[in-house]
Motif scaffolding. Structure first.
Motif, PDB file in Angstrom:
ATOM      1  N   LEU A  30       0.819  -1.216   0.000  1.00  0.00           N
ATOM      2  CA  LEU A  30       0.000   0.000   0.000  1.00  0.00           C
ATOM      3  C   LEU A  30       0.856   1.269   0.000  1.00  0.00           C
ATOM      4  O   LEU A  30       0.502   2.259  -0.634  1.00  0.00           O
ATOM      5  CB  LEU A  30      -0.922   0.022   1.221  1.00  0.00           C
ATOM      6  CG  LEU A  30      -2.091  -0.948   1.220  1.00  0.00           C
ATOM      7  CD1 LEU A  30      -2.779  -0.939   2.587  1.00  0.00           C
ATOM      8  CD2 LEU A  30      -3.092  -0.585   0.122  1.00  0.00           C
ATOM      9  N   THR A  31       1.973   1.228   0.714  1.00  0.00           N
ATOM     10  CA  THR A  31       2.787   2.437   0.853  1.00  0.00           C
ATOM     11  C   THR A  31       3.814   2.606  -0.264  1.00  0.00           C
ATOM     12  O   THR A  31       4.594   3.556  -0.240  1.00  0.00           O
ATOM     13  CB  THR A  31       3.483   2.465   2.234  1.00  0.00           C
ATOM     14  OG1 THR A  31       4.262   1.276   2.405  1.00  0.00           O
ATOM     15  CG2 THR A  31       2.464   2.601   3.357  1.00  0.00           C
ATOM     16  N   GLU A  32       3.792   1.721  -1.229  1.00  0.00           N
ATOM     17  CA  GLU A  32       4.635   1.931  -2.416  1.00  0.00           C
ATOM     18  C   GLU A  32       4.154   3.149  -3.207  1.00  0.00           C
ATOM     19  O   GLU A  32       4.933   3.791  -3.895  1.00  0.00           O
ATOM     20  CB  GLU A  32       4.636   0.688  -3.323  1.00  0.00           C
ATOM     21  CG  GLU A  32       5.492  -0.437  -2.811  1.00  0.00           C
ATOM     22  CD  GLU A  32       6.973  -0.080  -2.718  1.00  0.00           C
ATOM     23  OE1 GLU A  32       7.514   0.548  -3.645  1.00  0.00           O
ATOM     24  OE2 GLU A  32       7.583  -0.425  -1.692  1.00  0.00           O
ATOM     25  N   GLU A  33       2.877   3.441  -3.099  1.00  0.00           N
ATOM     26  CA  GLU A  33       2.282   4.610  -3.758  1.00  0.00           C
ATOM     27  C   GLU A  33       1.965   5.661  -2.702  1.00  0.00           C
ATOM     28  O   GLU A  33       1.904   5.360  -1.510  1.00  0.00           O
ATOM     29  CB  GLU A  33       0.990   4.205  -4.485  1.00  0.00           C
ATOM     30  CG  GLU A  33       1.170   3.116  -5.527  1.00  0.00           C
ATOM     31  CD  GLU A  33       2.084   3.512  -6.673  1.00  0.00           C
ATOM     32  OE1 GLU A  33       2.058   4.699  -7.073  1.00  0.00           O
ATOM     33  OE2 GLU A  33       2.822   2.652  -7.161  1.00  0.00           O
ATOM     34  N   LYS A  34       1.709   6.893  -3.138  1.00  0.00           N
ATOM     35  CA  LYS A  34       1.299   7.937  -2.206  1.00  0.00           C
ATOM     36  C   LYS A  34      -0.039   7.549  -1.580  1.00  0.00           C
ATOM     37  O   LYS A  34      -0.913   7.001  -2.261  1.00  0.00           O
ATOM     38  CB  LYS A  34       1.137   9.274  -2.919  1.00  0.00           C
ATOM     39  CG  LYS A  34       2.422   9.988  -3.169  1.00  0.00           C
ATOM     40  CD  LYS A  34       2.161  11.378  -3.724  1.00  0.00           C
ATOM     41  CE  LYS A  34       3.460  12.126  -3.902  1.00  0.00           C
ATOM     42  NZ  LYS A  34       3.222  13.491  -4.377  1.00  0.00           N
ATOM     43  N   VAL A  35      -0.161   7.859  -0.291  1.00  0.00           N
ATOM     44  CA  VAL A  35      -1.414   7.617   0.422  1.00  0.00           C
ATOM     45  C   VAL A  35      -1.822   8.900   1.133  1.00  0.00           C
ATOM     46  O   VAL A  35      -0.986   9.774   1.385  1.00  0.00           O
ATOM     47  CB  VAL A  35      -1.271   6.453   1.447  1.00  0.00           C
ATOM     48  CG1 VAL A  35      -0.928   5.148   0.745  1.00  0.00           C
ATOM     49  CG2 VAL A  35      -0.248   6.774   2.520  1.00  0.00           C
ATOM     50  N   ASP A  36      -3.105   9.007   1.446  1.00  0.00           N
ATOM     51  CA  ASP A  36      -3.586  10.231   2.106  1.00  0.00           C
ATOM     52  C   ASP A  36      -3.734  10.059   3.619  1.00  0.00           C
ATOM     53  O   ASP A  36      -4.212  10.959   4.305  1.00  0.00           O
ATOM     54  CB  ASP A  36      -4.906  10.695   1.489  1.00  0.00           C
ATOM     55  CG  ASP A  36      -6.022   9.673   1.609  1.00  0.00           C
ATOM     56  OD1 ASP A  36      -5.812   8.592   2.214  1.00  0.00           O
ATOM     57  OD2 ASP A  36      -7.124   9.957   1.100  1.00  0.00           O
ATOM     58  N   TRP A  37      -3.315   8.936   4.146  1.00  0.00           N
ATOM     59  CA  TRP A  37      -3.472   8.653   5.571  1.00  0.00           C
ATOM     60  C   TRP A  37      -2.141   8.582   6.324  1.00  0.00           C
ATOM     61  O   TRP A  37      -2.107   8.144   7.482  1.00  0.00           O
ATOM     62  CB  TRP A  37      -4.264   7.362   5.790  1.00  0.00           C
ATOM     63  CG  TRP A  37      -3.852   6.211   4.914  1.00  0.00           C
ATOM     64  CD1 TRP A  37      -4.453   5.809   3.748  1.00  0.00           C
ATOM     65  CD2 TRP A  37      -2.744   5.316   5.126  1.00  0.00           C
ATOM     66  NE1 TRP A  37      -3.789   4.721   3.229  1.00  0.00           N
ATOM     67  CE2 TRP A  37      -2.743   4.394   4.047  1.00  0.00           C
ATOM     68  CE3 TRP A  37      -1.767   5.201   6.107  1.00  0.00           C
ATOM     69  CZ2 TRP A  37      -1.787   3.383   3.931  1.00  0.00           C
ATOM     70  CZ3 TRP A  37      -0.823   4.198   5.993  1.00  0.00           C
ATOM     71  CH2 TRP A  37      -0.847   3.302   4.909  1.00  0.00           C
ATOM     72  N   ALA A  38      -1.071   9.024   5.734  1.00  0.00           N
ATOM     73  CA  ALA A  38       0.253   8.894   6.357  1.00  0.00           C
ATOM     74  C   ALA A  38       0.300   9.517   7.751  1.00  0.00           C
ATOM     75  O   ALA A  38       0.859   8.923   8.684  1.00  0.00           O
ATOM     76  CB  ALA A  38       1.324   9.522   5.471  1.00  0.00           C
ATOM     77  N   TYR A  39      -0.290  10.693   7.909  1.00  0.00           N
ATOM     78  CA  TYR A  39      -0.190  11.376   9.203  1.00  0.00           C
ATOM     79  C   TYR A  39      -1.064  10.741  10.280  1.00  0.00           C
ATOM     80  O   TYR A  39      -0.869  11.000  11.462  1.00  0.00           O
ATOM     81  CB  TYR A  39      -0.505  12.859   9.058  1.00  0.00           C
ATOM     82  CG  TYR A  39       0.492  13.576   8.173  1.00  0.00           C
ATOM     83  CD1 TYR A  39       1.856  13.282   8.243  1.00  0.00           C
ATOM     84  CD2 TYR A  39       0.089  14.532   7.266  1.00  0.00           C
ATOM     85  CE1 TYR A  39       2.778  13.925   7.435  1.00  0.00           C
ATOM     86  CE2 TYR A  39       1.005  15.191   6.456  1.00  0.00           C
ATOM     87  CZ  TYR A  39       2.344  14.884   6.544  1.00  0.00           C
ATOM     88  OH  TYR A  39       3.252  15.519   5.743  1.00  0.00           O
ATOM     89  N   GLU A  40      -1.967   9.882   9.864  1.00  0.00           N
ATOM     90  CA  GLU A  40      -2.800   9.174  10.844  1.00  0.00           C
ATOM     91  C   GLU A  40      -2.005   8.086  11.563  1.00  0.00           C
ATOM     92  O   GLU A  40      -2.404   7.654  12.643  1.00  0.00           O
ATOM     93  CB  GLU A  40      -4.039   8.595  10.168  1.00  0.00           C
ATOM     94  CG  GLU A  40      -4.972   9.677   9.660  1.00  0.00           C
ATOM     95  CD  GLU A  40      -6.176   9.116   8.946  1.00  0.00           C
ATOM     96  OE1 GLU A  40      -6.863   8.257   9.525  1.00  0.00           O
ATOM     97  OE2 GLU A  40      -6.426   9.537   7.796  1.00  0.00           O
ATOM     98  N   VAL A  41      -0.900   7.658  10.979  1.00  0.00           N
ATOM     99  CA  VAL A  41      -0.061   6.623  11.610  1.00  0.00           C
ATOM    100  C   VAL A  41       1.339   7.134  11.938  1.00  0.00           C
ATOM    101  O   VAL A  41       2.114   6.453  12.603  1.00  0.00           O
ATOM    102  CB  VAL A  41       0.048   5.359  10.699  1.00  0.00           C
ATOM    103  CG1 VAL A  41      -1.316   4.702  10.548  1.00  0.00           C
ATOM    104  CG2 VAL A  41       0.658   5.685   9.353  1.00  0.00           C
ATOM    105  N   TRP A  42       1.673   8.315  11.492  1.00  0.00           N
ATOM    106  CA  TRP A  42       3.033   8.850  11.580  1.00  0.00           C
ATOM    107  C   TRP A  42       3.581   8.852  13.009  1.00  0.00           C
ATOM    108  O   TRP A  42       4.671   8.337  13.271  1.00  0.00           O
ATOM    109  CB  TRP A  42       3.058  10.262  11.010  1.00  0.00           C
ATOM    110  CG  TRP A  42       4.411  10.789  10.690  1.00  0.00           C
ATOM    111  CD1 TRP A  42       5.262  11.435  11.556  1.00  0.00           C
ATOM    112  CD2 TRP A  42       5.092  10.718   9.445  1.00  0.00           C
ATOM    113  NE1 TRP A  42       6.417  11.789  10.904  1.00  0.00           N
ATOM    114  CE2 TRP A  42       6.337  11.354   9.593  1.00  0.00           C
ATOM    115  CE3 TRP A  42       4.769  10.190   8.195  1.00  0.00           C
ATOM    116  CZ2 TRP A  42       7.248  11.478   8.564  1.00  0.00           C
ATOM    117  CZ3 TRP A  42       5.668  10.312   7.158  1.00  0.00           C
ATOM    118  CH2 TRP A  42       6.899  10.947   7.351  1.00  0.00           C
ATOM    119  N   GLU A  43       2.854   9.450  13.939  1.00  0.00           N
ATOM    120  CA  GLU A  43       3.347   9.566  15.318  1.00  0.00           C
ATOM    121  C   GLU A  43       3.526   8.202  15.965  1.00  0.00           C
ATOM    122  O   GLU A  43       4.498   7.974  16.681  1.00  0.00           O
ATOM    123  CB  GLU A  43       2.424  10.453  16.163  1.00  0.00           C
ATOM    124  CG  GLU A  43       2.439  11.916  15.763  1.00  0.00           C
ATOM    125  CD  GLU A  43       3.821  12.555  15.814  1.00  0.00           C
ATOM    126  OE1 GLU A  43       4.577  12.294  16.775  1.00  0.00           O
ATOM    127  OE2 GLU A  43       4.147  13.318  14.885  1.00  0.00           O
TER     128      GLU A  43
END
Length: 181
Positions: A30-43
């Motif tokens: 899933l993360t091979e491409e850009k995603v719009d939820w990165a900041y939801e898991v970042w911290e």
């Protein structure tokens, strides 16, 4: 972030190794491409870089490296030192998996590329005192090769060739050169 992705992140911490591994593989895809939820898991991923379980540290590093391209706020520029620390993990396999993924951060933009090249170059030049330094160097050169193959940026190729040129041991110089043939 939809429930299926949330569930994958939960499953990636499962005690069931099969469930855990399947989730890990899916997240990487899933993360091979850009995603719009990165900041939801970042911290949470930043916290997991220091997790007691070395598998969780390794996976958090790999996920963050992949998510760097999904980081319009350029948080990775500030958070990169935390990610980089995992490339020096006490568990060599964890350090190695993290190092093998770190090149993906450079795909996020020119500032990220410059930062990654600086870190990799410095590590290549100074890692001779580390255990398994020849593997570390090989992983660095392989990462640079993957970055070059992805971008065809001549600066990356020249950086790698310059690093190889400064290797004294003919056996390893030959091995490292083979990565770039």
């Amino acid at each position: 972030m939809n429930e299926a992705i949330e569930h994958l992140f939960l499953d990636s911490k499962s005690a069931d190794k099969d469930v855990n591994y399947q989730a890990y593989q899916q997240i990487l895809i899933l993360t091979e491409e850009k995603v719009d939820w990165a900041y939801e898991v970042w911290e949470q991923l930043l916290e997991d870089l220091k997790h007691p379980n070395n598998h969780q540290r390794s996976r958090a590093a790999q996920y963050l490296a992949n998510l760097a391209k999904s980081d319009p706020e350029n948080r990775i520029l500030t958070d990169f030192p935390l990610l980089w620390q995992v490339t020096k993990d006490e568990k060599f396999v964890t350090a190695r998996h993290s190092l093998q993924a770190i090149w993906k951060v450079a795909l996020a933009g020119s500032a990220q590329k410059k930062m990654v090249l600086n870190y990799l170059t410095e590590r290549f030049r100074t890692c001779e005192d580390e255990k398994n330094f020849t593997l570390i160097r090989s992983d660095i050169l392989q990462g640079l090769r993957q970055l070059y193959d992805e971008t065809l940026d001549q600066e990356i190729k020249q950086t790698a060739l310059n690093l190889i040129e400064n290797v004294d041991d003919p056996k390893y110089k030959k091995k490292y050169t083979a990565i770039w043939k």
